[in-house]
Scaffold this motif. Structure first.
Motif, short mmCIF file in Angstrom:
data_model
loop_
_atom_site.label_atom_id
_atom_site.label_comp_id
_atom_site.label_asym_id
_atom_site.label_seq_id
_atom_site.Cartn_x
_atom_site.Cartn_y
_atom_site.Cartn_z
N THR A 23 46.24 20.21 64.53
CA THR A 23 44.91 20.80 64.49
C THR A 23 44.28 20.47 63.15
N GLY A 24 42.98 20.34 63.15
CA GLY A 24 42.26 20.06 61.92
C GLY A 24 41.65 21.33 61.37
N PRO A 29 41.36 18.19 57.69
CA PRO A 29 40.79 17.93 59.01
C PRO A 29 41.56 16.86 59.77
N ARG A 30 41.21 16.71 61.04
CA ARG A 30 41.92 15.79 61.94
C ARG A 30 41.12 14.51 62.08
N PHE A 93 46.45 12.85 61.25
CA PHE A 93 46.10 11.72 62.09
C PHE A 93 46.42 12.02 63.55
N ASP A 94 45.42 11.82 64.41
CA ASP A 94 45.57 12.05 65.84
C ASP A 94 45.32 10.72 66.55
N LEU A 116 42.98 7.65 51.85
CA LEU A 116 43.25 8.89 52.58
C LEU A 116 44.76 9.12 52.63
N LYS A 117 45.16 10.39 52.56
CA LYS A 117 46.58 10.73 52.61
C LYS A 117 46.89 11.38 53.95
N PHE A 118 47.88 10.82 54.65
CA PHE A 118 48.39 11.40 55.88
C PHE A 118 49.72 10.80 56.22
#
Length: 118
Positions: A23-24, A29-30, A93-94, A116-118
Motif C-alpha cells: 500500500t502507498g 507512496p506506491r 514498487f507495484d 528513487l529508493k525501493f
C-alpha cells in the motif's frame, strides 16, 4: 476459456495478491506500472487519500515507439525526476501483476538509477 480472458484473469489474481501486501502511504507512496502493447505508464499513488500524486507515460513523453525497453527507461527516469522534485525519496514498487522482466524491469532500474529508493 478464451486465451486472452485466461491471461487477464491470471494477471488480475496476481495483482490482488500483490495489492494485499503493498500500500502507498504519504511517507512511502506506491509506484504502479501498466504496460500495453504500444505504451508504458507509471503512476505514484497515495492509497490512503486515494490520489495519484504523479504520472508519466510514453504517450506524455511523446516517444515514438512506446512499446520497447528504451521507452520504459525514459518513463522510469522521468517519473523519478518528477518524484524527486516533489520531495519523494522512497516508494513501494507495484508491478501490477506483470512479470518483473523486460519493460517493467527497465522502468524500475531507470527509476532506481535516477535516485528513487525501493
Amino acid at each position: 476459456m478464451e486465451k486472452n480472458k485466461l491471461k487477464t484473469l491470471r494477471r488480475s489474481r496476481r495483482k490482488t495478491g500483490i495489492r494485499k501486501r503493498i500500500t502507498g502511504v504519504a511517507e512511502k507512496p506506491r509506484l504502479t506500472v501498466f504496460r500495453s502493447a504500444k505504451h508504458i505508464y507509471a503512476q505514484i499513488v497515495n492509497d490512503l487519500d486515494g490520489k495519484t500524486i504523479l504520472s508519466a507515460s510514453s504517450v506524455s513523453a511523446k516517444i515514438g515507439n512506446g512499446g520497447n525497453v528504451d521507452a520504459a527507461k525514459a518513463v522510469g527516469t522521468k517519473i523519478a525526476e518528477d518524484a524527486k522534485a516533489a520531495g519523494i525519496e522512497s516508494i513501494a514498487f507495484d508491478r501490477n501483476g506483470f512479470r518483473y522482466h523486460g519493460r517493467v524491469k527497465a522502468l524500475a532500474d531507470a527509476a532506481r538509477e535516477a535516485g528513487l529508493k525501493f
